[in-house]
Design a protein around this motif. Structure first.
Motif, PDB file in Angstrom:
ATOM      1  N   MET A   1       0.766  -1.120   0.123  1.00 36.15           N
ATOM      2  CA  MET A   1       0.021  -0.245   0.086  1.00 36.15           C
ATOM      3  C   MET A   1       0.760   1.298   0.016  1.00 36.15           C
ATOM      4  N   ARG A   2       0.418   2.208  -0.878  1.00 35.67           N
ATOM      5  CA  ARG A   2       1.210   3.322  -0.838  1.00 35.67           C
ATOM      6  C   ARG A   2       0.983   4.300   0.286  1.00 35.67           C
ATOM      7  N   THR A   3       2.047   5.193   0.753  1.00 32.71           N
ATOM      8  CA  THR A   3       1.736   6.130   1.503  1.00 32.71           C
ATOM      9  C   THR A   3       1.445   7.668   0.631  1.00 32.71           C
ATOM     10  N   ARG A   4       1.065   8.477   1.544  1.00 31.83           N
ATOM     11  CA  ARG A   4       0.681   9.799   0.927  1.00 31.83           C
ATOM     12  C   ARG A   4       1.885  10.309   0.104  1.00 31.83           C
ATOM     13  N   VAL A   5       2.957  10.291   0.899  1.00 25.23           N
ATOM     14  CA  VAL A   5       4.283  10.884   0.579  1.00 25.23           C
ATOM     15  C   VAL A   5       4.560  10.239  -0.923  1.00 25.23           C
ATOM     16  N   GLN A   6       4.591   8.670  -0.733  1.00 25.19           N
ATOM     17  CA  GLN A   6       4.899   8.032  -2.120  1.00 25.19           C
ATOM     18  C   GLN A   6       4.089   8.523  -3.536  1.00 25.19           C
ATOM     19  N   HIS A   7       2.699   8.817  -2.846  1.00 25.67           N
ATOM     20  CA  HIS A   7       1.863   9.119  -3.999  1.00 25.67           C
ATOM     21  C   HIS A   7       2.056  10.161  -4.516  1.00 25.67           C
ATOM     22  N   ILE A   8       2.651  11.260  -3.895  1.00 23.30           N
ATOM     23  CA  ILE A   8       2.955  12.668  -4.401  1.00 23.30           C
ATOM     24  C   ILE A   8       4.381  12.524  -4.931  1.00 23.30           C
ATOM     25  N   LEU A   9       5.329  11.921  -4.222  1.00 21.07           N
ATOM     26  CA  LEU A   9       6.772  12.002  -5.035  1.00 21.07           C
ATOM     27  C   LEU A   9       6.994  10.713  -5.827  1.00 21.07           C
ATOM     28  N   GLY A  10       6.227  10.030  -5.969  1.00 25.50           N
ATOM     29  CA  GLY A  10       6.688   8.959  -6.644  1.00 25.50           C
ATOM     30  C   GLY A  10       7.017   7.688  -5.949  1.00 25.50           C
ATOM     31  N   LYS A  11       6.971   6.506  -6.405  1.00 19.43           N
ATOM     32  CA  LYS A  11       6.736   5.148  -5.534  1.00 19.43           C
ATOM     33  C   LYS A  11       8.268   4.970  -4.975  1.00 19.43           C
ATOM     34  N   ASP A  12       9.102   5.064  -5.792  1.00 20.41           N
ATOM     35  CA  ASP A  12      10.573   5.065  -5.357  1.00 20.41           C
ATOM     36  C   ASP A  12      11.098   5.982  -4.510  1.00 20.41           C
ATOM     37  N   VAL A  13      10.378   6.854  -3.860  1.00 24.25           N
ATOM     38  CA  VAL A  13      11.122   8.207  -3.318  1.00 24.25           C
ATOM     39  C   VAL A  13      11.981   7.885  -2.342  1.00 24.25           C
ATOM     40  N   GLY A  14      11.674   6.899  -1.255  1.00 25.65           N
ATOM     41  CA  GLY A  14      12.476   6.723  -0.333  1.00 25.65           C
ATOM     42  C   GLY A  14      13.734   6.129  -0.652  1.00 25.65           C
ATOM     43  N   ALA A  15      13.776   5.181  -1.623  1.00 26.07           N
ATOM     44  CA  ALA A  15      15.277   4.334  -1.970  1.00 26.07           C
ATOM     45  C   ALA A  15      15.943   5.417  -2.798  1.00 26.07           C
ATOM     46  N   ALA A  16      15.209   6.281  -3.564  1.00 29.27           N
ATOM     47  CA  ALA A  16      15.805   7.199  -4.469  1.00 29.27           C
ATOM     48  C   ALA A  16      16.583   8.475  -3.776  1.00 29.27           C
ATOM     49  N   ALA A  17      16.057   8.745  -2.459  1.00 33.35           N
ATOM     50  CA  ALA A  17      16.516   9.593  -1.513  1.00 33.35           C
ATOM     51  C   ALA A  17      18.003   9.312  -0.970  1.00 33.35           C
ATOM     52  N   ALA A  18      17.873   7.688  -0.571  1.00 32.42           N
ATOM     53  CA  ALA A  18      19.068   7.179   0.021  1.00 32.42           C
ATOM     54  C   ALA A  18      20.239   6.946  -0.987  1.00 32.42           C
ATOM     55  N   PHE A  19      19.792   6.430  -2.310  1.00 34.45           N
ATOM     56  CA  PHE A  19      20.803   6.153  -3.158  1.00 34.45           C
ATOM     57  C   PHE A  19      21.408   7.522  -3.626  1.00 34.45           C
ATOM     58  N   LEU A  20      21.062   8.562  -3.711  1.00 34.41           N
ATOM     59  CA  LEU A  20      20.876  10.067  -4.136  1.00 34.41           C
ATOM     60  C   LEU A  20      22.011  10.772  -3.211  1.00 34.41           C
ATOM     61  N   MET A  21      21.559  10.289  -1.981  1.00 42.28           N
ATOM     62  CA  MET A  21      22.154  11.240  -1.034  1.00 42.28           C
ATOM     63  C   MET A  21      23.583  11.591  -1.033  1.00 42.28           C
ATOM     64  N   PRO A  22      24.690  10.615  -1.153  1.00 46.51           N
ATOM     65  CA  PRO A  22      26.022  10.613  -0.939  1.00 46.51           C
ATOM     66  C   PRO A  22      26.364  11.646  -2.210  1.00 46.51           C
ATOM     67  N   ALA A  23      25.959  11.366  -3.292  1.00 48.71           N
ATOM     68  CA  ALA A  23      26.636  12.215  -4.648  1.00 48.71           C
ATOM     69  C   ALA A  23      25.903  13.661  -4.495  1.00 48.71           C
ATOM     70  N   MET A  24      24.679  13.770  -3.925  1.00 50.27           N
ATOM     71  CA  MET A  24      24.060  15.125  -3.847  1.00 50.27           C
ATOM     72  C   MET A  24      24.679  15.948  -2.895  1.00 50.27           C
ATOM     73  N   VAL A  25      24.849  15.389  -1.709  1.00 49.60           N
ATOM     74  CA  VAL A  25      25.738  16.070  -0.539  1.00 49.60           C
ATOM     75  C   VAL A  25      27.011  16.627  -0.990  1.00 49.60           C
ATOM     76  N   ILE A  26      27.822  15.737  -1.656  1.00 48.78           N
ATOM     77  CA  ILE A  26      29.236  16.162  -1.863  1.00 48.78           C
ATOM     78  C   ILE A  26      29.076  17.223  -3.215  1.00 48.78           C
TER      79      ILE A  26
END
Lengths: 300, 313
Positions: A1-26
């Motif tokens: 079941m999708r949460t509200r956040v996932q509904h708005i930001l896309g289904k993989d948003v949690g994973a995407a945040a984790a995978f993109l974090m290191p590169a984007m922070v640098i």
């Protein structure tokens, strides 16, 4: 079941945040933040220790009336015009020659021509320092052996900039050659077949098939080369220190001097910010061309 | 189970390479045709072309050869005018003087740590980010990707002053943190890996996911092994690029303990000012050797990187 956040930001948003974090922070902390800070600092006075203190447009006003700034501007423009022009000319010439003998037979040449690009500028500067050494260097030995007077090369305000340009062309011709060659490989074979059947000579085929179809590649090489020449620094810093008498004062060396020799970070940032506008326009052009060329060549 | 299904799929065939291998075959056939059609047919023409190319190669190689042979000359032959290209006998004296003069070994070690750490770090950040860009669905994906591309338009020359201020304020001058951390991610490696991942068919991953593989396992067991060529290209490109960087290490290091090879070599030049060219050339050879070897081994990767982007190098 999708949460509200996932509904708005896309289904993989949690994973995407984790995978993109290191590169984007640098990238954020060490590329975009300094860029924003550079713009901010250009309105301040700062000696890298105390401050910064807001002074508005004072740096810009002073820069545009400063003789040294315009010297740096002129030297950079001269360097770019000659370096880019000659590099492209020799790069295209080498590419045509290699294409003429065939990629396989030309492989060894390709390696030799490309080699200087792989060697660091400091090393090449060391080599050229020796070659151009006025008393014991091979360059003056060569001049004397054909009856010409010796030249002061890097120590003469007349010859220092041409020397740096020469070294640059010598190094980068192989680099542009590689890009030209890639463009040539993408030209459809049939065009050459047809031209040949029509009895076109080698020169004619180069003039009527190769050169016109290299248009997008040429534009791309041009923009890339201009950006690279704009950013020239190492050979100047190592070989001439901007001299003699500011004859090789290129823009980046000027920024360097203001920032790290005179500790005028604000003024250095103002030059850098002004300069960045040019680089940015060219970079956007490069990106667009790169996209187009990719489509055109059908490569990824 | 996850691993079993992966092994099954991976056994079948190397995923992405199969396509490009077929292409390579086609390429060599077309190259052969091209030679047939493009060369004017006359042997005389080809000989002339080779002669010009050979002359060009000599001009390019000439200064480098001077540098190399000078490093092996006895000291007495370096300062004579007019100089001879070849030494009368080969000696390693200049190398001995170079190593005695500055801690070159230490510089090399520092550069190995610096470019090694940056390369490794970039591979990790790039594969993760590339995975997100190539496979995950989320809002703002394109925007973030454009921002990543935009980061490539900001050269160090433009931001060096504030970057220096920031990194020193973190207390990182003269540390490997200061040398490496600002470069642990780069738009180019992200771009390169994303392209590689986009070329891999999705069905295998989907099978793996159905078998219960998590995303990290899919990335590690399917995507990365299938894009070995791109990983290799990114690695060798990054390593050589950072081995050769000068500006940043020059700024951030002021002692031998963390100084890398390029500013180290520049010190030879400043102090020399043309006195002991043999020593300088010997040091230059030591610094150049790893990149030349890497280039000769991975020439194809470099050529690909340059033609793809026109940046770096």
């Amino acid at each position: 079941m999708r949460t509200r956040v996932q509904h708005i930001l896309g289904k993989d948003v949690g994973a995407a945040a984790a995978f993109l974090m290191p590169a984007m922070v640098i990238l954020g902390l060490f590329v975009f933040l300094p860029l924003a800070r550079s713009v901010f600092l250009s309105f301040t006075r700062w000696n890298l220790l105390v401050g910064p203190e807001w002074i508005g447009l004072a740096h810009y006003r002073r820069l545009f009336t400063s003789a040294r700034f315009w010297t740096a501007f002129r030297v950079t423009a001269l360097f770019t015009v000659f370096s880019v022009g000659l590099t492209m000319f020799f790069g295209l010439l080498l590419a045509l020659l290699i294409d003429g003998v065939g990629m396989r037979a030309g492989r060894v040449y390709q390696t030799v021509f490309f080699l200087p690009t792989m060697i660091s500028l400091v090393i090449l500067a060391a080599v050229w320092l020796y070659v151009l050494q006025p008393q014991i260097g091979p360059a003056n030995a060569l001049l004397e052996s054909i009856g010409l007077p010796r030249i002061g090369w890097l120590r003469s305000s007349q010859w220092a900039l041409p020397s740096i340009i020469g070294m640059n062309v010598w190094r980068n011709a192989g680099y542009t050659m590689i890009i030209f060659l890639a463009g040539m490989q993408a030209i459809p074979e049939q065009l050459y077949e047809v031209a040949k059947m029509d009895g076109a000579s080698l020169m004619r085929r180069i003039r009527s098939v190769t050169i016109p179809l290299l248009g997008p590649t040429t534009l791309f090489v041009f923009v890339v080369s201009v950006i690279r020449s704009f950013l020239v620094f190492t050979e100047v810093q190592v070989l001439t220190g901007g001299g003699p008498g500011d004859s090789t004062l290129v823009m980046v060396y000027y920024i360097w001097q203001e920032g790290f020799r005179y500790y005028r970070a604000g003024s250095a940032s103002a030059i850098a910010t002004f300069f960045f506008v040019f680089v940015l326009i060219l970079s956007i052009a490069q990106m667009k061309l790169s996209e187009r060329r990719t489509h055109y060549m059908g490569v990824k | 189970m996850c691993a079993g299904s992966l092994a099954k799929h991976l056994d079948k065939k190397p995923l992405q390479e199969s396509g490009s291998r077929g292409e390579a075959n086609e390429r060599s056939v077309s190259n052969w045709l091209r030679r047939l059609y493009r060369s004017s047919g006359s042997r005389k023409h080809t000989v002339v072309l080779h002669a010009i190319l050979l002359a060009g190669a000599c001009i390019i190689a000439y200064p480098l050869l001077w540098g190399v042979f000078t490093a092996f000359k006895p000291i007495g032959e370096i300062v004579v005018f007019p100089p001879e290209l070849l030494p009368s006998r080969f000696t390693l004296d200049s190398f001995r003087r170079a190593f005695a003069f500055q801690p070159i070994g230490l510089f090399v070690r520092n550069s190995v740590i610096q470019s090694g750490a940056i390369t490794l770090g970039q591979l990790v950040t790039a594969t993760c980010a590339a995975y997100a860009f190539a496979r995950l669905e989320f809002r703002g994906r394109n925007l973030l990707f454009y921002i990543t591309l935009a980061s490539m338009m900001i050269p160090i020359q433009v931001i060096m002053v504030p970057l220096y201020g920031f990194v020193t304020s973190l207390g990182w001058s003269n540390t490997f943190m200061g040398l490496t951390v600002p470069f642990l991610a780069h738009g180019f490696s992200i771009f390169l890996m994303r392209q590689a991942f986009l070329n891999i068919p999705r069905d295998i991953e989907e099978a793996a996911v159905i078998d219960g593989c998590g995303r990290i396992r899919v990335l590690w067991h399917v995507l990365i092994p299938s894009s070995r060529a791109s990983v290799g290209a990114a690695a060798i490109f990054t390593a050589v690029y950072h081995w050769n960087t000068y500006i940043w290490p020059l700024l951030i290091t002021s002692t031998s303990a963390t100084r890398t090879v390029q500013p180290g070599l520049a010190m030879f030049i400043e102090i020399e000012a043309g006195t002991d060219m043999g020593r300088l050339m010997a040091a230059a050879i030591v610094v150049a050797l790893p990149t030349v070897v890497a280039f000769l081994m991975g020439q194809r990767s470099f050529v690909r990187g340059v033609t793809m982007s026109g940046i770096k190098g």
